[in-house]
Design a protein around this motif. Sequence first.
Motif, PDB file in Angstrom:
ATOM      1  N   ARG A 123      65.548  23.538   0.450  1.00  0.00           N
ATOM      2  CA  ARG A 123      66.879  23.665   1.068  1.00  0.00           C
ATOM      3  C   ARG A 123      66.778  24.329   2.433  1.00  0.00           C
ATOM      4  N   LEU A 124      65.943  25.357   2.540  1.00  0.00           N
ATOM      5  CA  LEU A 124      65.766  26.053   3.798  1.00  0.00           C
ATOM      6  C   LEU A 124      65.203  25.119   4.857  1.00  0.00           C
ATOM      7  N   LEU A 125      64.171  24.368   4.496  1.00  0.00           N
ATOM      8  CA  LEU A 125      63.554  23.458   5.455  1.00  0.00           C
ATOM      9  C   LEU A 125      64.470  22.290   5.826  1.00  0.00           C
ATOM     10  N   ALA A 126      65.392  21.944   4.946  1.00  0.00           N
ATOM     11  CA  ALA A 126      66.361  20.883   5.228  1.00  0.00           C
ATOM     12  C   ALA A 126      67.578  21.414   5.971  1.00  0.00           C
ATOM     13  N   GLY A 127      67.610  22.738   6.193  1.00  0.00           N
ATOM     14  CA  GLY A 127      68.753  23.341   6.899  1.00  0.00           C
ATOM     15  C   GLY A 127      69.998  23.441   6.070  1.00  0.00           C
ATOM     16  N   LYS A 128      69.883  23.548   4.755  1.00  0.00           N
ATOM     17  CA  LYS A 128      71.049  23.573   3.863  1.00  0.00           C
ATOM     18  C   LYS A 128      71.243  24.909   3.171  1.00  0.00           C
ATOM     19  N   CYS A 129      70.775  25.990   3.752  1.00  0.00           N
ATOM     20  CA  CYS A 129      70.938  27.301   3.106  1.00  0.00           C
ATOM     21  C   CYS A 129      72.237  27.946   3.456  1.00  0.00           C
TER      22      CYS A 129
END
Length: 129
Positions: A123-129
């Motif tokens: 999620r962090l790497l996908a920018g969804k945090c």
Amino acid sequence: MQLLLGPDEAVPVAGRFSYRSDRPYEVEVAFISRGHTVATWLFARDLLLCGLYDEAGEGDVRVWPFRRPGEARRVHIELSTDDSVCELSVRATELTAWLEQTAAIVPPGHEERYLDMDTHLARLLAGKC
């Protein structure tokens, strides 16, 4: 909960504490007015656990026990932003009972067993945090 306006003045505040096993380190407090959430704060469950008995936290969230002679024990929660500070008070018995419910879901000290690091990293790497 109560919002403290001064040493002897407080007004009731509707707040909903919530806890999720997939986010075992954090507590969410949603403040509600007229049926709508007007603000939400996330902070460590450990702050509340420690704040039952001693001063805990620094920066945006601080928690400490409080008792006036002849009154029930309470816990104060101070929330700070760049613009303002508010101090809330909750009955220690109610907070303790709620924290015991969270401990039945995820025992303190065992949070890492419930944390799915791969999902959170994705999620962090996908920018969804």
